[in-house]
Scaffold this motif. Sequence first.
Motif, short mmCIF file in Angstrom:
data_model
loop_
_atom_site.label_atom_id
_atom_site.label_comp_id
_atom_site.label_asym_id
_atom_site.label_seq_id
_atom_site.Cartn_x
_atom_site.Cartn_y
_atom_site.Cartn_z
N SER A 144 53.88 45.17 83.29
CA SER A 144 52.46 45.28 83.59
C SER A 144 52.19 44.82 85.02
N ALA A 145 52.78 43.67 85.39
CA ALA A 145 52.62 43.18 86.76
C ALA A 145 53.21 44.15 87.76
N LEU A 146 54.37 44.70 87.44
CA LEU A 146 55.03 45.65 88.33
C LEU A 146 54.22 46.93 88.46
N GLY A 147 53.64 47.40 87.34
CA GLY A 147 52.81 48.60 87.38
C GLY A 147 51.60 48.40 88.28
N TYR A 148 50.99 47.22 88.19
CA TYR A 148 49.85 46.90 89.06
C TYR A 148 50.30 46.90 90.53
N ALA A 149 51.41 46.23 90.81
CA ALA A 149 51.88 46.13 92.19
C ALA A 149 52.19 47.50 92.77
N GLN A 150 52.81 48.36 91.99
CA GLN A 150 53.14 49.70 92.49
C GLN A 150 51.89 50.54 92.74
N LYS A 151 50.86 50.30 91.94
CA LYS A 151 49.62 51.04 92.13
C LYS A 151 48.88 50.58 93.38
N GLN A 152 48.93 49.27 93.65
CA GLN A 152 48.19 48.72 94.77
C GLN A 152 48.97 48.78 96.08
#
Length: 331
Positions: free
Chosen positions: A160-168
């Motif tokens: 979840s954290a990685l998905g957020y980071a990749q989106k931002q």
Amino acid sequence: MQIKSIIYSLLFSSITLSSAFANQTLMLAGYDVIRDYYKRYLPVFSEQYAKQYQVTPNIALSFASASKQAIAVQNGLPADVVTLNQQNDINGLVKKGLVAADWQQQYPNQATPFHTVMVFLVREGNPKNIRDWQDLIRPDVKVVFANPKTSGNGRYAYLSALGYAQKQLKDPHQVNQFIQKFLKNVPVFDTGARAASITFSQRAIGDVLITAENEASLLAQATIGKEKFTLVYPSISANVPVLVAEVNKNSQRHHTQQLAQRFIQSLWQEPAQHIAAQSGFRPNVPTVFAQYQANFPTISTFDVNQQFGNWQQINQRYFADGGQFDQLYLH
């Protein structure tokens, strides 16, 4: 096999629902945060089954972190039904000849009666003003979640954290820096989600717990000592399925196929779905979900397999020894 069964009965927690006329025993093995749901639902199922078939089944429960449970069943834990939150853990049982290859086609929603999402649990009043994943890399914030190398919940938290980071952040180097800062703020990694909850709630370690919505709801509703908690929904989160499968090799040997299949089928019936909603899980039966929709805030979710590949690829890239988690955590 008898020796293994005895050993596992000592190692894993067990509850028995029985009557004087019981002549069948069903063993359910689940990942650790499903235990509260089963403790609420099993008396209902047991009563219904007894009315229909004139026999009350013995039901034994075993709980541990998801990966440990999958390995335990492979090594001889005599479970007739498994409830896990990663497809690959059940597919590992398929490869061992324990579960049918078409297990996801046998039941609705790809054998997912309900699901959950990853959320934050913070101290009452949210004193650190934690709102989203970006706040979890601040130097003044301590983060608690289960070890992603041993826990399914931990993997969903990390992804979840990685998905957020990749989106931002489009640049891979910046994404890695984000995750490094995120991991640097974790004071301790527990092996399972329930252990991480205890670390946060009872040992009072950390400012935020990343866990499944059902687990967070349970802790938010409970008062442990003087400690109270508040749920925070981040801007994006991984969807977490609750997967069920019959361990055919064991149920055939135990002559519990009918009981195992009736139990799994019952999870899509209204009593089970209502208890799921009341336990903090999001029902997959639309008519039941509609009745509880106010309890489940809308949140942007993603499928980890669509974003990061199948679980074999995910585990190899991120969580195997020397993978991304090791590289960034130990850096």
